[in-house]
Design a protein around this motif. Structure first.
Motif, mmCIF file in Angstrom:
data_model
loop_
_atom_site.group_PDB
_atom_site.id
_atom_site.type_symbol
_atom_site.label_atom_id
_atom_site.label_comp_id
_atom_site.label_asym_id
_atom_site.label_seq_id
_atom_site.Cartn_x
_atom_site.Cartn_y
_atom_site.Cartn_z
ATOM 1 N N SER A 132 1.090 -1.607 -0.448
ATOM 2 C CA SER A 132 0.005 -0.070 0.171
ATOM 3 C C SER A 132 0.919 1.045 0.159
ATOM 4 N N MET A 188 -11.416 -6.669 8.011
ATOM 5 C CA MET A 188 -11.100 -5.373 7.241
ATOM 6 C C MET A 188 -11.061 -5.724 6.022
ATOM 7 N N PHE A 195 -2.189 -1.416 3.994
ATOM 8 C CA PHE A 195 -2.941 -0.794 4.896
ATOM 9 C C PHE A 195 -3.855 -1.149 5.590
ATOM 10 N N ALA A 196 -3.943 -1.339 7.140
ATOM 11 C CA ALA A 196 -4.923 -2.354 7.658
ATOM 12 C C ALA A 196 -5.412 -1.106 8.560
ATOM 13 N N THR A 197 -5.000 0.007 9.666
ATOM 14 C CA THR A 197 -6.132 0.305 10.160
ATOM 15 C C THR A 197 -5.201 1.750 10.682
ATOM 16 N N LEU A 209 -9.499 3.534 2.469
ATOM 17 C CA LEU A 209 -9.795 2.527 2.269
ATOM 18 C C LEU A 209 -9.241 1.795 4.345
ATOM 19 N N ILE A 210 -8.719 2.248 4.382
ATOM 20 C CA ILE A 210 -7.675 2.130 5.373
ATOM 21 C C ILE A 210 -8.732 1.883 7.003
ATOM 22 N N ALA A 218 -12.564 1.175 6.426
ATOM 23 C CA ALA A 218 -12.961 0.256 6.065
ATOM 24 C C ALA A 218 -13.476 -0.059 7.960
ATOM 25 N N GLU A 219 -12.717 -0.704 8.159
ATOM 26 C CA GLU A 219 -13.074 -1.941 9.091
ATOM 27 C C GLU A 219 -13.812 -0.986 9.881
ATOM 28 N N THR A 254 -16.758 -0.428 9.238
ATOM 29 C CA THR A 254 -18.425 -0.965 9.731
ATOM 30 C C THR A 254 -18.598 -0.666 10.629
ATOM 31 N N VAL A 262 -19.563 -2.782 2.982
ATOM 32 C CA VAL A 262 -18.492 -1.963 3.872
ATOM 33 C C VAL A 262 -17.471 -2.491 1.732
ATOM 34 N N THR A 263 -16.873 -3.645 2.025
ATOM 35 C CA THR A 263 -16.684 -4.426 0.660
ATOM 36 C C THR A 263 -17.233 -3.817 -0.802
ATOM 37 N N CYS A 291 -15.460 -0.458 -0.612
ATOM 38 C CA CYS A 291 -14.411 0.026 -1.002
ATOM 39 C C CYS A 291 -13.915 -0.859 -2.330
ATOM 40 N N ASP A 292 -14.269 -1.675 -2.979
ATOM 41 C CA ASP A 292 -14.479 -2.041 -4.571
ATOM 42 C C ASP A 292 -14.641 -0.657 -5.122
ATOM 43 N N ARG A 311 -11.765 1.745 -5.226
ATOM 44 C CA ARG A 311 -10.802 1.379 -5.561
ATOM 45 C C ARG A 311 -11.012 1.622 -7.477
#
Lengths: 440, 440, 440, 440
Positions: B263, B278, D159-161, D364-365, D367-368, D371, D387-388, D391-392, D395
């Motif tokens: 990323s 996530m 990237f996660a959170t 996108l980070i 996203a969790e 949610t 959310v998925t 995200c799509d 992107r």
């Protein structure tokens, strides 16, 4: 279709350890992960983070649901981790969307997997502890029974001085006592809950996060580290280091048994594997397998330790590397312990053979004792030089060193005198070890 | 109950390789050993060493008999080797004591096991060869398609100079071409019959021994080494060294894909593993597993190589050590090859991201090119010093290096000039590689 | 202040190898790098890429300049690579800024270091080749001299069947013949020029780049790979795999000598290290060191192979990892070869001890031969069962197996008959090996 | 002529550690052995085992004598151990045969060497402890200073959170706190006297043996194990396991710095190694060397652990194997600690770059967090699915996730809301760590 001989129907009884294998089966892993999910829901319900009824439903369902590992294979292959597939299968099996939406609330796969692993390592460490205890008890008996049985000590494979078989056995046992005493600190290191959420900050649980972690630890009987250890693999590395150390000590026992049971020496017999063509064969199979597993465990430990170079907040390459080595390391360690017990159980020392070898070699094994005896009247360098010359003569002529000593230093019964100088602390070491084991 | 994730129903699709696993299954091993026993009888019958009818019976029975691996487990555990149990089971199943007494005439367990292994390594090497070929073909396509696609080369993780994505792909492929070319010599080394009898001298076969070995080799399509190699494990060590080398090259590919797909850079995308929490996650799972397996294979290779310290005429500890590592090494190598294909197949380069990154960093990536351009009129040390100062200024002020160059060295369109100095051999390397693959 | 015992004044004569050490000294490394810089200038001058006079000046100066390694230490510590510091020191020492600006034109540190390494590996491989040749010649003499000398073969440390000492020696030698034959392909792999510029594309040399590389290869007597291999470490990994394989074969020789020279067996004597307290001691020091170095080399090889997971266009962590392991691996391999020669040179077989041991153990070593002799008149399973029972009786009563055979199967001189069935191919294996060495 | 880069004048400032090297120099080893011999004589004199005047003379001389390591080289090469040569040289230098005959009374080489090693490991462990303390203090400062500095957490490089830089730093530090706390138990394990005489039974000292050992331990400030540990190498293996574990934790720090300092991300800068051709280069040399040393140490640890398979009462091959790996392991561990301090010292976090990257990637980070925010009103699986899909879309269209959320779930300032859900425990983890370090 076994990548690991331990997983093979053919080789399983040589290299496998059913008790440990049970803890690393797909079923056990899934069961442990469900247990974590259930406890997490229970704890979160009690704290009001999720509805109490949902929590109770998830908790109960997690204990009842049956998940087929192979049904999760495709998803695991895709995601790298089995948890997303497991959650989907669990949700589907439970069939109650409303409560099940609170499943895995704020947790991440690694929380569930690492905590589930801790739950399986707990009985494994208990198993190791128990096996070490039983092995030590056996070694204590053996050391005491043969505390005063003379035999040749070897350095570099060469006769050195006399020792006793009991002292040799104690030499195997002392480090095992140490390793056993280190299981306590090892428990502290690895029996720890992991709950840090997506990337280590527990953010989806809000301010209650640390409380959830503490309560989950309590619910599962694990320690709460007080922080995230997703990317800190030092506890797993410590487990690997322990196994590698134990492997060294058990492998040494195996090597010694192989050395002592060699044809032409035969101071002990051990085991009796047959050959496909040689009727006389009684091969020391268990001791050989013990040495093989010891080297294998040490190699795997390096792979686990290398996986601690874990990049950023989660490193698939490093973490997968752990998975590839850890189960085999644990199983092989378990098997080393049962093999060592088999080896020790089957060990038959032959006092005559031991005594005979002490006499062999022209009594050169008494050369140090002769030197110190002569040093009571001669300067020690001169005594040493004289004995060296006598040793050369003994070798060249095949005469016993004590006979040559009697010729050059008459008036002493050298055979008796040197035997009396004897074995030093050997007997005491054997008895001390036995007492330490029994008192521990 | 898997010691190896490859043996697990849960993790098998991530780490397993069914095609290779088939060659290392208990059944395949027993089948291969029976094949050797059958061929041995046939050859010995033809040479008159055993009665022709007995030979024919053994040969035929060896093809028909079904042996359950688990029925041999206890005997294998006791003897260390499965052959005595296998022979007993075979004799019992065949039920004709008269001809069956000539089974395994003058051979020993290791003859049967090592030759049986060679029979299974043959299709494995063919598999590796085919997979390398397919992987190379894919890499050739990719290199050619992106031969002129500019991107940033990195050294120490820092922008260095421009290169092309095709050149990067070619860099993955060149060593694989080399490894593929080394499969031939590897075949020569490992596809070899072993027939040396109890302890390396074939004594039970009398003067015909070497002839039996030669004919057995011919019958099985293996090479006759002309001597015993029971205790010479160099060919197995060479296989391990090959796998470790290949692992390095494939692991490098995996590491590069992980680096490029990070990323914030995202020059390629690859795979798309999901997370349990996530929703946005598309984790490069296959590339991560490839790196993990590469390190695992290198570790196992060291264990196999260490087992070559094989004492005397047969060393149970060393030989068992080989068994503990070799199947997993072979399976993991096979899986690396399929994973690499999956990674390459799923690879999506993003030319825009590549181009964008080239522009980032204030054009510092063109510093070397600017130096050599200025060195056409300035002494090079002075040019280098001037460019170093400009780089510092660019970093400090966030200005592009080409703008600063235009300020200090007016009259040149530096952006264009430096781009023209460009990528050197990058495009040619990509195309050369593709041509080499296609021509090979 | 030695991290490596080979670098120690105290331990250097045990673990060091001055001939190899000379190639890895700081001075040798600097000298090799200067040689590369000089040749590069010469080649670039001839192609008109840099002025001819500058080229001549750089070339000449590169041969004359003296650079003190410790003067480069601080810069090397800062840059990771010694080249920037070396260039600065060279420029300063040469004192002619005008021509010296063309030094290192378009090259990068790795070009100079990897090519300089190849220049040093060339004499090292010649050294290994020569040492292997001399060792093989000695082994051939030994194998032939003792081709028919009977001794006990051991499997699992237990007497198996008779063999000859010459066959045992041949068993050490066969794999060494193989390793020697693989030095050729190894040369092809590692004696290769590296010239790819800053990040693999040779961009600073313009279109002439590939021509410069080819001419530099020719000038230095190295191969031109035709592409960049900065980040492809497979050739270094192959060198490591070779060393690990050779280590296994040499370590096996060492282990065998340790086994055969054990007190109580003493079939060979080897070396004679003294003790600080035991006057009789003649420890097999060289064989012990050989085994220790073999395991060390195998471990280091894994580190070198792991360094092939080299990220992107240059990976400091991976490359430094190579440096940490490779010199020690090379030195230890060189020392293994001289130690093996010392061990073999000092080896004194004792035919009487060998013969005596063959007789020991109640003649059980002839059990297989007796089985096959009886199988001429009995079904083989019955023959085997009878011999197994006789072996048990021999062990229990201390009677010789041949005496029991004479009792139960009278009319045959079993001692003579079994001796005649003898050693199978043992003598032939020894002589074949000697002939192969001499003919090669 | 360095086998180890740490011994090189050229590379010493990159890989060497003068403070540790001093403890492993030939001189330090000889000095430590003389210290042991002197103390042994003193203790034996006090107990009346040797004449008091001789004891005093030996003790005094041991402190004064100067022995040149290279003068012992030939004898060490022959005997494997330096002690016989050292004793001869000491006797010769002292020049008083009468008292000097009592030198080394009843001891063996291994007693002197292992005890001498313990004397040198004592300051080494103090060094490690001090360095860890200083490193932790620095990390505590850094963690606290940036406790609330937001940055992107990455899992699998993606990237996660959000997290904070301080939390990342704390993640480096927690395991180091653990390792520091384990130095105490490690001291207990390795700072132990060895005195067992020729082959483990102290026989030449008669009944006073154990008393001599206890008094020698007291005289040297070491522990008395109460028994022989000549052939029990578990304490050395434990030291190796500790170093391997520490290497994993320090290597992780190095890998993280390499990841964060990559061009195109540049969240931190660290170090600044120059290139021979690229003026802009600021390579993270120290972090690269740290990672390289970490992998090297882990490899060497496996070799030390493998050497614990120590046969019988002294195993030259295994013991020499320890010597080949242990000094380099200790030096490299020492250097890892100084390198880690250099890396941390030079670390410059760039808050702007961190903030920028958090904004990159279309948000996108978050996203969790989105949610869980939506899950307050929607069932969580539905929230996740929505959310998925967003995200799509984000992107595909390059739109920010928060903008899409605002479109589909109006009425909330999503950017602010998600930022508020924020970083969870990140800040607290950083501050807790700093407090723990300061309170410890």
């Amino acid at each position: 279709m076994p990548a690991a001989p331990a997983d093979s129907a053919l080789y399983g009884s040589l290299f496998g350890d059913p008790d440990t294998a049970r803890l690393f089966s797909d079923t056990a892993e899934i069961r442990a992960m469900l247990l974590v999910e259930g406890a997490l829901a229970r704890v979160q319900g009690a704290l009001g983070l999720i509805p109490a009824e949902a929590a109770a439903f998830i908790d109960r369902s997690s204990q009842e649901v049956q998940i087929d590992p192979s049904a999760l294979a495709a998803e695991t292959g895709r995601n790298g981790v089995p948890v997303p597939g497991l959650l989907a299968a669990f949700r589907k099996a439970a069939g109650a969307p409303e409560p099940m939406q609170y499943l895995h609330w704020g947790a991440t796969s690694q929380d569930i997997m690492d905590t589930g692993l801790a739950l399986r390592l707990r009985p494994m460490l208990a198993l190791w502890d128990g096996r070490l205890g039983a092995l030590l008890a056996r070694l204590a008996d053996l050391a005491e029974a043969h505390a005063a049985q003379p035999m040749a000590a070897r350095t570099y494979g060469q006769f050195a001085t006399p020792t006793s078989f009991g002292a040799v056995v104690a030499g195997w046992g002392w480090p095992l006592l140490d390793w056993k005493s280190r299981i306590g600190p090892l428990r502290t290191a690895v029996l720890t809950v992991s709950l840090s959420g997506a990337a280590g900050t527990l953010s989806a649980m809000g301010p209650l996060g640390p409380r959830v972690r503490a309560d989950l630890a309590a619910a599962l009987g694990l320690a709460d580290p007080g922080h995230s250890w997703h990317s800190d693999r030092s506890s797993v590395a410590e487990l690997a280091g322990f196994a590698a150390g134990l492997a060294g000590s058990l492998g040494k026992l195996g090597e010694d048994v192989l050395a002592l049971s060699q044809s032409g020496l035969s101071e002990v017999s051990s085991g009796g594997g047959g050959s496909s063509t040689m009727p006389q064969k009684q091969n020391p199979v268990a001791a050989s397998a013990l040495v093989a597993l010891a080297r294998h465990v040490i190699g795997l430990a390096g792979l686990v330790q290398g996986s601690a170079l874990h990049r950023q907040q989660r490193d698939g390459a490093a973490w997968f590397g752990e998975w590839l080595a850890l189960p085999q390391l644990c199983l092989s360690t378990g098997r080393m312990l049962t093999l060592a017990a088999e080896v020790v159980e089957s060990l038959r020392p032959d006092p005559d053979a031991m005594a005979q070898l002490l006499e062999d070699g022209q009594g050169l094994i008494h050369a140090e004792a002769l030197t110190f005896a002569l040093a009571e009247t001669l300067p020690r360098p001169e005594a040493a030089a004289r004995v060296t010359a006598l040793c050369d003569e003994a070798r060249a002529t095949g005469t016993d060193l004590t006979a040559l000593a009697a010729r050059d230093f008459p008036g002493t019964d050298w055979a008796a005198a040197l035997a009396a100088r004897g074995m030093g602390t050997a007997e005491a070491e054997a008895r001390d070890f036995a007492a330490r084991v029994r008192g521990s």
